[in-house]
Design a protein around this motif. Sequence first.
Motif, PDB file in Angstrom:
ATOM      1  N   GLY A 131       0.817  -1.208   0.000  1.00 40.90           N
ATOM      2  CA  GLY A 131       0.000   0.000   0.000  1.00 40.90           C
ATOM      3  C   GLY A 131       0.850   1.257   0.000  1.00 40.90           C
ATOM      4  O   GLY A 131       0.528   2.236  -0.688  1.00 40.90           O
ATOM      5  N   HIS A 132       1.931   1.248   0.767  1.00 42.40           N
ATOM      6  CA  HIS A 132       2.861   2.390   0.750  1.00 42.40           C
ATOM      7  C   HIS A 132       3.443   2.593  -0.655  1.00 42.40           C
ATOM      8  O   HIS A 132       3.565   3.724  -1.125  1.00 42.40           O
ATOM      9  N   VAL A 133       3.823   1.477  -1.300  1.00 38.82           N
ATOM     10  CA  VAL A 133       4.433   1.577  -2.633  1.00 38.82           C
ATOM     11  C   VAL A 133       3.420   2.091  -3.644  1.00 38.82           C
ATOM     12  O   VAL A 133       3.725   2.992  -4.442  1.00 38.82           O
ATOM     13  N   VAL A 134       2.213   1.537  -3.620  1.00 42.10           N
ATOM     14  CA  VAL A 134       1.178   1.925  -4.574  1.00 42.10           C
ATOM     15  C   VAL A 134       0.879   3.418  -4.484  1.00 42.10           C
ATOM     16  O   VAL A 134       0.688   4.099  -5.494  1.00 42.10           O
ATOM     17  N   GLN A 135       0.843   3.938  -3.266  1.00 43.15           N
ATOM     18  CA  GLN A 135       0.527   5.353  -3.067  1.00 43.15           C
ATOM     19  C   GLN A 135       1.765   6.250  -3.153  1.00 43.15           C
ATOM     20  O   GLN A 135       1.658   7.454  -2.951  1.00 43.15           O
ATOM     21  N   ARG A 136       2.919   5.652  -3.418  1.00 45.23           N
ATOM     22  CA  ARG A 136       4.171   6.400  -3.543  1.00 45.23           C
ATOM     23  C   ARG A 136       4.429   7.273  -2.305  1.00 45.23           C
ATOM     24  O   ARG A 136       4.823   8.445  -2.399  1.00 45.23           O
ATOM     25  N   HIS A 137       4.204   6.685  -1.154  1.00 45.60           N
ATOM     26  CA  HIS A 137       4.344   7.442   0.089  1.00 45.60           C
ATOM     27  C   HIS A 137       5.772   7.919   0.324  1.00 45.60           C
ATOM     28  O   HIS A 137       5.987   9.029   0.815  1.00 45.60           O
TER      29      HIS A 137
END
Length: 470
Positions: free
Chosen positions: A121-127
Amino acid sequence: MVFRRLLVLLALLASAAACTLPNDSSQTADPSRAGIPSLPRELERDVGAAYPDAALQAYVDRVGQKVVSQSAVSGKFRFVVLDQPLANAHAAGGYVMVTRGLLALLDDEAELAAALSHEVGHVVQRHASQRARQRQSVLDAAVEAATSTGSITVGRSVARDGLLALRRYSREQELEADKIGVAMLVKAGYRGGAMVSLIDKLRRQGQLELQLMGEQPDSIDRRSTTSTHPAPVERRIALQDVTDATAPGESHRMAYLDAINGMSVDDPPQEGFVRGNRFLHPVLKLAFEAPRDFRLFNDTDGVLGVGRDRSLLFFSCTEGPTQGSLADWMRNRLKPTPTDIHTTEIGGAEAAIGARPRGSDTGLGQARYVLIRHGDRVCFFNLLSDGSDRDQRIEVLVTAARTFRSLSDADAAALRPYRLRIVPTAGTTAQQLAQRMPYPDYKMERLLLLNGVDNGAELMRLPQVKTIEP
C-alpha cells in the motif's frame, strides 16, 4: 531520554567500527544459498541480508505475489525475509521485506498477507517519494524564510512547524496503507480481520518490551506530536468503519506454522547471541556478562545494555589491528583525553581503563572506557551512569567489563541460535510449556505473546502452539 543518552555514549568512541565480520562479497555465488534472494548492495547495507532458508523465502514470496496479483497491482515485486530478529517490515525499490522477528509474532498466513499488503500500500501510493518531496519543501521554505527576514530563528521556527506537519502526514500515510492493505487482503481471499489482529500483536509486542525495560505497558498507546507512526489504538479505531476489515476469508494457519517451524529467532551468528544478561559471539569467540538488571540489545554496530536505573553500556570491536599499547591509543585518540588511564589484564589479555574527565560534560555523569585486545582486534566498553549512586554504579559496570573472556573453539562451536518450534498441546500444560522457554524471566508472557492469546486456557485450546527451543 534513553535515546539521547545513547547518542552521547556512542559519541564517546566515534572512531570504533562494528562488532561484526566484514561481509563476504562472494556469498551470493555460494551454491548453498541457491534460492536465497540477493538484495542490492546499498539496500542490504540498510536493512541487512536475506534469511538463508530457500523454502521460507519461496513461501513468503508466493503469499506476496498472490496479494498483488489478485489486486492487479502494477509493477514487479520481490518479497523477502530479512535475517533480523526484531519485528519489522520495509518496502524499497520493488522489494517488500519482513523480518524473521515479525514472522515469529504472526499466527497465520492471513496476518503475513496483512503485513505485506500494508507495505505494498505504501508503494502503490508512492508514500516514500511524497514524504521526500514534502521534506524538501519544508527545507526550502525554512531557507527562504531565513533569507527574506534575515533571521535564522525565523527559519528554524518554519522548519520546526514544517517537520511537525510532516510527521502528522506520515501518520496519515500509515493509516492509509492499513486501509489499502485490508482491501488487498480480501481480494486475495484472506480474512479482513487479519490487519486488526496484526496491529494487536504489534501492540502486545510493544507492551512486553516496555515491561522488560521497567516502563508502563499502557504507554504504548500514547504517542507524542513528534511521532511518525500512529499509536496502535489509533490504527484500530481508523479501521472500525472499514467494511472489509470484518470480511470472512481464509487464514491458512497450519500452512503458515509449517513454513516457520524451525526458523531462527536469534541474531545471525556473525552478530552474536544475547542470552539474558550475557553476550556470546561464536564467530569472534568472545563473551561477557552485564549486570543482572541489564537488558542487552544487539545490532550490527555493537551491543547496547540498558540498566533499570538507565545506566548504559555499549560494547563493540574494531575491524582491524591497533598498533602500540592500548593505554597510548586511548591517550592519543580519545578527546577529551581520559584521566586515570591504567593498564591491566582482562581475561588474560592486555587491557586499559580510563575515565572521562569530570566537568568535561556536566550532563554526562560518570563515564569509563575499557579497551581489551582480542587477537588482532580491540574490543571496548563505553560505560555511563548518571544516577544518584553513579559513583558506585560505574564500578559495577567496570566489574561487568572485566567478565570479558575469549571462547574456546569448542565453546564457540557449541553455540547455536534459538529456534521456533511448533509443538502439540496434548499431554502438557501451559505452565510446562512456559517453563521450557529458554529465557530468564517473563516466560509465560513471552509464550502467550508468541501465540497471540491472553491466558493459559486460551493457549491450551490450540491444537498446536509456537514455542522457543535452544
